[in-house]
Structures are given as structure tokens and as C-alpha cells.
Design an enzyme around this catalytic site. Structure first.
Site, PDB file in Angstrom:
ATOM      1  N   GLY A  22       0.817  -1.203   0.000  1.00  0.00           N
ATOM      2  CA  GLY A  22       0.000   0.000   0.000  1.00  0.00           C
ATOM      3  C   GLY A  22       0.848   1.249   0.000  1.00  0.00           C
ATOM      4  N   THR A  23       0.141   2.371  -0.153  1.00  0.00           N
ATOM      5  CA  THR A  23       0.811   3.671  -0.174  1.00  0.00           C
ATOM      6  C   THR A  23       0.057   4.623   0.733  1.00  0.00           C
ATOM      7  OG1 THR A  23       1.547   3.333  -2.448  1.00  0.00           O
ATOM      8  CG2 THR A  23       1.547   5.590  -1.616  1.00  0.00           C
ATOM      9  N   GLY A  24       0.780   5.298   1.601  1.00  0.00           N
ATOM     10  CA  GLY A  24       0.170   6.277   2.490  1.00  0.00           C
ATOM     11  C   GLY A  24       0.632   7.676   2.156  1.00  0.00           C
ATOM     12  N   GLY A  27       4.571   7.363   2.889  1.00  0.00           N
ATOM     13  CA  GLY A  27       5.474   6.318   2.440  1.00  0.00           C
ATOM     14  C   GLY A  27       4.778   5.128   1.828  1.00  0.00           C
ATOM     15  N   VAL A  29       4.467   0.815   1.723  1.00  0.00           N
ATOM     16  CA  VAL A  29       4.588  -0.363   2.583  1.00  0.00           C
ATOM     17  C   VAL A  29       4.821  -1.568   1.682  1.00  0.00           C
ATOM     18  CG1 VAL A  29       3.529  -1.787   4.364  1.00  0.00           C
ATOM     19  CG2 VAL A  29       3.022   0.661   4.261  1.00  0.00           C
ATOM     20  N   ASP A 145      -6.705   9.121  12.667  1.00  0.00           N
ATOM     21  CA  ASP A 145      -6.912   8.774  11.257  1.00  0.00           C
ATOM     22  C   ASP A 145      -7.487   7.361  11.111  1.00  0.00           C
ATOM     23  OD1 ASP A 145      -6.914   9.080   8.523  1.00  0.00           O
ATOM     24  OD2 ASP A 145      -4.832   8.454   8.277  1.00  0.00           O
TER      25      ASP A 145
END
Length: 758
Positions: A22-24, A27, A29, A145
Site C-alpha cells: 500500500g501507499t500512504g 510512504g 509499505v 486517522d
């Protein structure tokens, strides 16, 4: 698998990068696996150039996360030394446990969940995420969040466990960085965060409440099609208990204090869950959560959450109507009390209620009602008890049909009406949910039929046990009757032979003849052929029921129709993402066709299911009707057996009485021979013998005077010795029971063998 970004190596010693998870906002993961141990870890790399403040928060957040130890918070791990060089900047890497079941968003995105998760899944989320949030708050951590993307799933001991990730330590919540920090996640943020106000732990209450609502219904509670900037201005004036806002066709916002239909929640859970959401979705952050409980010092919303999770609810599927009834149990409530409540709601009288578990086991009236609930299992979709009406062997209906959502009913009536794709997406989602629900309804009813079949097999096992018992007792009775009749016939024959010159008793002879007649009558009691035929016929019926094709699941066509509906829904979602205006509208003819076919197919399979179920219930009733007959037969056999034994014992006593008389006579004769005197009865007997002797031929006449006396004394002495020996043997065997004795000595062959001794 996505190509790694620049400066990232796919292989780090024994660790190999498998995929990007995934992408946050800060950054990527990645999933790494150790080739030697097969261990998997998730590694997060910070990809942006952060200011010094956020760098400090990133590093501090990683250190804090390493100290957290809770089942529902993802566990931080030490970064392998081989990976230290893959960082894109001077910030440390974050290594975490890998949760293989994906995130909550992935689960919610499944077409079959577009109207909400199953009740068991909702309750599991409440338990896990609620526990994780409380743990964070106890450790002075506010997540800020919470959203489906930040809840991951891991299977532990066969059970799915929710874990909170991405604790948000690097997020700068000043107004200037809000948009960059929370890209794509603003729909779950508490209102005060948009206004730049100070915040407390109640921001997590709002986010959690929003997630709960979406998991229950499939969409967010407040104008889910609008951006936060748009919906906040329209929702800020909602009532304190409003938990949902929708915009009607005229653009007017309508609020509600209730969860909308369709959803997958039972009636018992619906009301307390609405109460929980009313606490968590209050606009005022001070009122949100309703403060701390004076006793537990917990926020009131979590006190209510614990109460919901501790509820013991029995879910009953009424097989006569297909309707599910849910009952909240009070502590130590008995089964009788529950059955009275079931009677009030279903109108099935208590005595006619047959409550079966999935295994076909009947509920035990001696145990509490909690026997209908499995420990640790929540939700009516996970465990249900099946209710049958024992007064019926054929269920004719009316069956309660699944409620068709209003919007789906509209497209069924107005199949050719063109609607905006955005509207159709919601309606078709409800249609998919309805079709999935029809298939699940059939599956539950099939499980009910299976429970009835398992119950029938349990009854059949008991029937076989009773039959074997009856056969065994019948054979024992027949054997005893055969022995008794043979013995008494032999006794009558021998009695007739000796009655002219020995001991006689008309009373005893009459009793023997009566016993012979009674024994002949008992032979009819031992005959069980008619019952055996009925039982064998029932066994054959049950075997045929097991072999029937309707004993197996018939939902293949419904599964195919469900897959077709899901595919249509996916195609519609793809159209919604296309910019071409000509795809902006569509009718519902294809989806309606699938709906109609599913309903028709369900009607057919339910007719077959209930026809087969009626045969099962009829066979079970036949077994129930047979049990009293078998019990009466067993009682008659036991009574006959007892009577035969009593008659045999009576005859035994008579034999011993005769033996006593014979012994007494021989003792008297011996005394007379020694004293020279003779009782009058013996004198009379001798006179009679003398008269008879005078009439016999010379060769058969008794010797006279001295020879006669000596001969008589010797003969008496010989008989006395034999009787003494016989009495001694009898005394030694006296401690043994009559039943344990060997009766073979009473048979003719034995007597013949022993006759030389006499």
C-alpha cells in the site's frame, strides 16, 4: 508485483521483496519474506522529504509503536540489518507484523458487502477495534486517522482478528498541512479537525462511529457522495441523535436516528447499536461519547459497547415460516421461559416446540436457555437454532419472503427507466445484496433440513437400540417358555406314572395344568414380528431419504445467478469511472432479469426442500409413535418373564415339598423297623400290600416273616443312605440362586442317567 522505486533493492540478504502492500501520505509499505525461515514482515519507508518537526515525530512514533503490545494493534518488529541500507532518506524504517487477510476496505469493497457486513463481522469489528482504541487512549495516544484502510485483518487460530495500523504520529494537523497529510481520508475525520480547533480522544469516537455505520450499511452516514467541505456545512445542524443524512431527489437533506434498510443486523442488535452511534456521532466533541462513566471511568460509549458485546442473544429460525427471531437472554433464564417467549412471538405452543441445534440435538429442558448460544460466537449468521412445530408433519406456509428494498422494487416495476449511473450503482448494489440474501436464506433453510435429518437419525439410532433390546428380551422369554413347557410336560408325564402308587395331589396337578396354559398364552407375548416389520420398513424409508438428491444442497443455480449479478455490478462500477457522457444513463433490464430468475429458482428449490423436509418429519413422527408400542411390548415381555420365573420357582418349591414328605416317610419307616412298632398308617399300608400280595402270582409275592423283615430293613437303609446323600448335596448348593442353578438335572436324559443310583 509492482516495480520497486529507485534505490530500493528487491533482495536484502535472505529477505526478498514480494509486493507493495500500500501507499500512504508519507510512504510505501512493502512485503518482505525470509527465504530461510519463510517469515513475512511489512516494511514501511518514508518517501517524502519531511521538515524537522515531522522527522522527529516519525522517529518518536516508531519508538512508541515498538512499546505497544496489544492483540488489536499491529506489532512493530526490529528491522533486519540487511535492510538498513534500503531507506530512501535518513529516516528509520518501520517493520511490522504482516497481516495476510488485507484491510477492511478490501472487505467492504466486495460486491456482496455493498449493503453492509454480516452481523458476526460487525460484532467482531466492534470488539477488536474498540479494544484497540481503548488501549491506545489508555496509553495517551490519539490515532486521529481511523478508517477502513487502517484496519487490517489477520487470521489467528482460525479466527479473523482486526488490528489498527498507521498510528499517525507523523501527521501535522495545523491548518496548512491538513490537505497534504490526509489525502483521501477526510471523510472519516471529526468535524473539529476541519475547523482547526483543539481536539481530544473524541476525534477517534467520530471516526470509529463512521466506520461502524459503513460496516453496517455499506456507505458512510453523512451525505457520502459529497466532499467533507460540502457535507459539513449541511450536517452541522443535525439533531443530537441523528446518525444519518441523505439528500432526496429535490436536494433536501433528510436526517434519521435509525440505521437504514437493507442491512444484515438482527432486531435485537439494531436498537442498542443505534444508541451507540448516537453517542459517537454527536457533532459537539464535548458531548461526543457522553463523558466518563462514574464507576468504570470509561467513556460512556465504550461502556455501552461492552454491554452490546456481552449480550447473550438466541437466534431462532422458524422453519414453518422461514422467519428469524432473536431473543435477548436474561441471566440464568431457563429454557421454559424462552419457549414461552417463542410461543408469544410465533404462536407455536410450548409443548409443540422442537428446538434443534445444527447437530440435530434437541434442547434440554433441564438446562438454562444459554445452551442455545455458543460461547465466543456472535451474530445470527454464525449460529442459529431451528424451530419445528411437532404438531405438523407437512409445512404448507405461508413462508415469509425476504423484504425487497424500495429502490430495487422500483427498478423491477420500471425496468426500462433510464437512471443516472451514480444512482444505479447504489440501487444495483442493493439488488446484489438482495440476491445474495436469497441464496443465504436457502442455505440456512437447508441447514435446518439437515438438522431435522440428523435428529431423525438420532431417533433411528434409539429405535434400533430399543428394537435390539426388545428382540433380546423376546428371545430370552421364548427360551424360558420352551424350557418351562418341556419341563412341565415331563413332570406331568412322570406324575401320571407314579400317582397310582406314590404321592398325589389334585391341587398341585391342577396348578400345573393351569401353568401350562398360561405358558402357552405367553408365547404370543414373545412374538414381535409385526413390530419388527414396521421398524424395518422405517429403516428402509430413512435410507431412501438419505439417498434422495434433495438431501444435498440444490443451490448451484442460485450461486451462478449471484455471480452474474456481481459481474453486472462490477461492469456498472467500471462505467461510472468512464468520462464519456453517453454512458451516463442506463436501464436495469439485465439486473432485473437476474433478480426474477433468482426469485423463481428459490421458489423451486424451496418447494423441493420442504417436500423432502415433510418426509423427514413424517418418518420421525412414525418413530415417535412406535416408541410407546415398543415400551408396552417390553413391559408385557418383562411381566411374562417374571411370571414364568415365578411359576418355575413355585414348581421348585413343590418339588422340595414332595422331597420333604418322601424323606419324612422314609425316616418314619426306619424308626418303625428299629423299634418294632408301626404307625397305624403304615400298618394299614402293610395290610393293603399283604392283600395285594395274596392276589399276585407266586413269583411276585412278598417274602414272609423273618426274610421279609430283613429284606425291608436292608432296603430302607439303602434308600436312607441315598436320601441323606441327596440332602447333603442340596445343602451345599443352597447358597446359589435359583436362576444360577443348572436345571439340566430336570431333563429326562439326566433322570435316566441318575436312575441306577435310585
Amino acid at each position: 508485483m509492482e516495480k520497486p522505486p529507485f534505490r530500493q533493492n528487491q533482495v536484502c540478504g535472505s529477505w526478498v521483496m514480494k509486493e507493495r502492500l500500500g501507499t500512504g501520505g508519507f510512504g510505501h509499505v512493502y512485503l518482505y519474506q525470509n527465504q530461510e525461515t519463510s517469515e513475512k514482515i511489512a516494511v514501511k519507508l518514508c518517501r517524502l522529504e519531511l521538515n524537522s518537526k515531522n522527522k522527529d515525530r516519525w522517529s518518536r512514533g516508531i519508538q512508541i509503536m515498538k512499546k505497544l503490545k496489544h492483540l488489536n494493534v499491529v506489532t512493530a518488529k526490529d528491522v533486519p540489518e540487511e535492510m538498513m541500507h534500503i531507506a530512501l532518506n535518513d529516516l528509520p524504517l518501520l517493520a511490522m507484523e504482516y497481516c495476510s487477510k488485507g484491510d477492511l476496505r478490501k472487505l467492504l469493497s466486495k460486491p456482496e458487502n455493498c449493503c453492509g457486513l454480516k452481523e458476526s463481522e460487525v460484532l467482531s469489528l466492534l470488539n477488536d477495534v474498540g479494544s484497540g482504541i481503548q488501549y491506545l487512549h489508555e496509553n495517551k495516544i490519539i490515532h486521529r486517522d481511523l478508517k477502513p484502510e487502517n484496519i487490517v485483518l489477520q487470521e489467528i487460530n482460525g479466527k479473523l482478528v482486526h488490528k489498527i495500523i498507521d498510528l499517525g504520529y507523523a501527521k501535522d494537523l495545523d491548518q496548512g498541512s491538513l490537505c497534504t497529510s490526509f489525502v483521501g481520508t477526510l471523510q472519516y475525520l471529526a468535524p473539529e479537525l476541519f475547523e482547526g480547533k483543539s481536539y481530544t480522544v473524541t476525534v477517534d469516537f467520530w471516526s470509529f462511529g463512521t466506520m461502524i455505520f459503513e460496516c453496517c450499511c455499506g456507505f458512510r452516514p453523512f451525505l457520502h457522495n459529497l466532499q467533507p467541505v460540502q457535507w459539513t456545512s449541511k450536517v452541522r445542524n443535525k439533531g443530537p441523535k441523528d446518525i444519518m443524512a441523505v439528500e432526496d431527489m429535490n436536494g433536501e437533506v433528510r436526517f434519521s436516528t435509525h440505521l437504514p434498510y437493507p442491512n444484515n443486523l438482527s432486531r435485537t442488535l439494531l436498537e442498542p447499536l443505534e444508541g451507540l452511534l448516537q453517542l459517537m456521532l454527536k457533532w459537539d466533541p464535548v458531548q461526543r461519547g457522553l463523558g466518563l462513566n462514574t464507576d468504570s471511568k470509561q467513556p460512556q460509549c465504550f461502556v455501552l459497547l461492552d454491554q452490546i458485546l456481552s449480550m447473550k442473544v438466541v437466534h431462532i429460525l422458524n422453519m414453518t415460516t422461514t422467519q428469524v427471531h432473536s431473543f435477548l437472554l436474561s441471566p440464568d433464564e431457563g429454557l421454559h421461559s424462552l419457549q414461552q417467549r417463542i410461543e408469544n412471538e410465533t404462536k407455536i405452543e410450548l409443548l409443540n416446540q422442537d428446538l434443534l441445534q445444527e447437530t440435530g440435538v434437541m434442547s434440554d429442558p433441564r438446562k438454562p436457555a444459554a445452551q442455545c448460544v455458543l460461547d465466543g460466537v456472535r451474530g445470527w449468521d454464525s449460529y442459529i437454532v431451528y424451530l419445528f412445530d411437532k404438531s405438523l408433519t407437512k409445512y404448507m406456509g405461508p413462508l415469509t419472503a425476504r423484504t425487497l428494498p424500495e429502490s430495487v422494487n422500483f427498478i423491477v416495476r420500471e425496468t426500462k427507466t433510464q437512471l443516472p449511473l451514480s444512482t444505479l450503482k447504489k440501487v444495483w448494489g442493493e439488488a446484489v445484496s438482495y440476491i445474495c440474501g436469497l441464496r443465504e436464506d436457502y442455505s440456512r433453510l437447508f441447514q435446518g433440513q439437515r438438522a431435522a435429518m440428523l435428529s431423525l437419525l438420532r431417533f433411528n439410532t434409539n429405535l434400533t437400540r430399543y428394537k435390539n433390546m426388545m428382540f433380546s428380551f423376546s428371545q430370552q422369554l421364548k427360551a424360558k417358555l420352551d424350557f418351562f413347557k418341556t419341563s412341565i410336560q415331563y413332570d406331568l408325564e412322570k406324575y401320571s406314572d407314579q400317582m397310582q402308587y406314590g404321592i398325589s395331589s389334585e391341587k398341585m396337578l391342577k396348578a400345573w395344568h393351569e401353568n401350562e396354559e398360561r405358558a402357552a398364552a405367553f408365547a404370543q407375548v414373545a412374538e414381535i414380528g409385526h413390530l419388527d416389520e414396521e421398524i424395518m420398513a422405517l429403516h428402509s424409508e430413512i435410507v431412501e431419504l438419505q439417498r434422495s438428491p434433495y438431501a444435498r444442497r440444490q443451490g448451484d443455480v442460485m450461486e451462478q445467478l449471484q455471480e452474474k449479478a456481481i459481474e453486472l455490478y462490477k461492469q456498472l462500477k467500471a462505467k461510472c469511472k468512464m468520462p464519456d457522457p453517453q454512458h451516463g444513463y442506463s436501464d436495469s433490464s439485465e439486473m432485473v432479469k437476474v433478480i426474477v430468475q433468482t426469485v423463481q429458482n428459490q421458489d423451486r428449490v424451496l418447494r423441493d426442500l420442504y417436500a423432502h423436509l415433510s418426509k423427514i418429519l413424517l418418518s420421525k413422527q412414525k418413530i415417535i409413535d412406535l416408541f410407546p408400542k415398543i415400551e408396552r411390548t417390553l413391559e408385557c415381555i418383562k411381566e411374562a418373564d417374571t411370571t414364568v420365573m415365578q411359576m418355575q420357582i413355585k414348581r421348585q418349591r413343590e418339588f422340595w415339598h414332595l422331597l420333604k414328605i418322601a424323606c419324612a416317610q422314609n425316616t418314619t419307616r426306619s424308626s418303625v423297623s428299629q423299634s418294632g412298632e408301626m404307625p397305624s398308617s403304615l400298618s394299614t399300608w402293610n395290610q393293603t400290600q399283604a392283600q395285594c400280595s395274596s392276589r399276585l402270582p407266586m413269583s411276585l409275592q412278598v417274602p414272609h416273616e423273618g426274610d421279609s423283615v430283613n429284606h425291608l430293613l436292608e432296603e430302607n437303609q439303602r434308600y436312607l443312605t441315598q436320601l441323606t446323600s441327596l440332602l447333603q448335596e442340596t445343602t451345599e448348593e443352597k447358597s446359589e440362586s435359583i436362576m444360577a442353578q443348572d436345571w439340566s438335572w430336570t431333563k429326562y436324559e439326566s433322570l435316566v442317567a441318575k436312575s441306577p443310583r435310585l
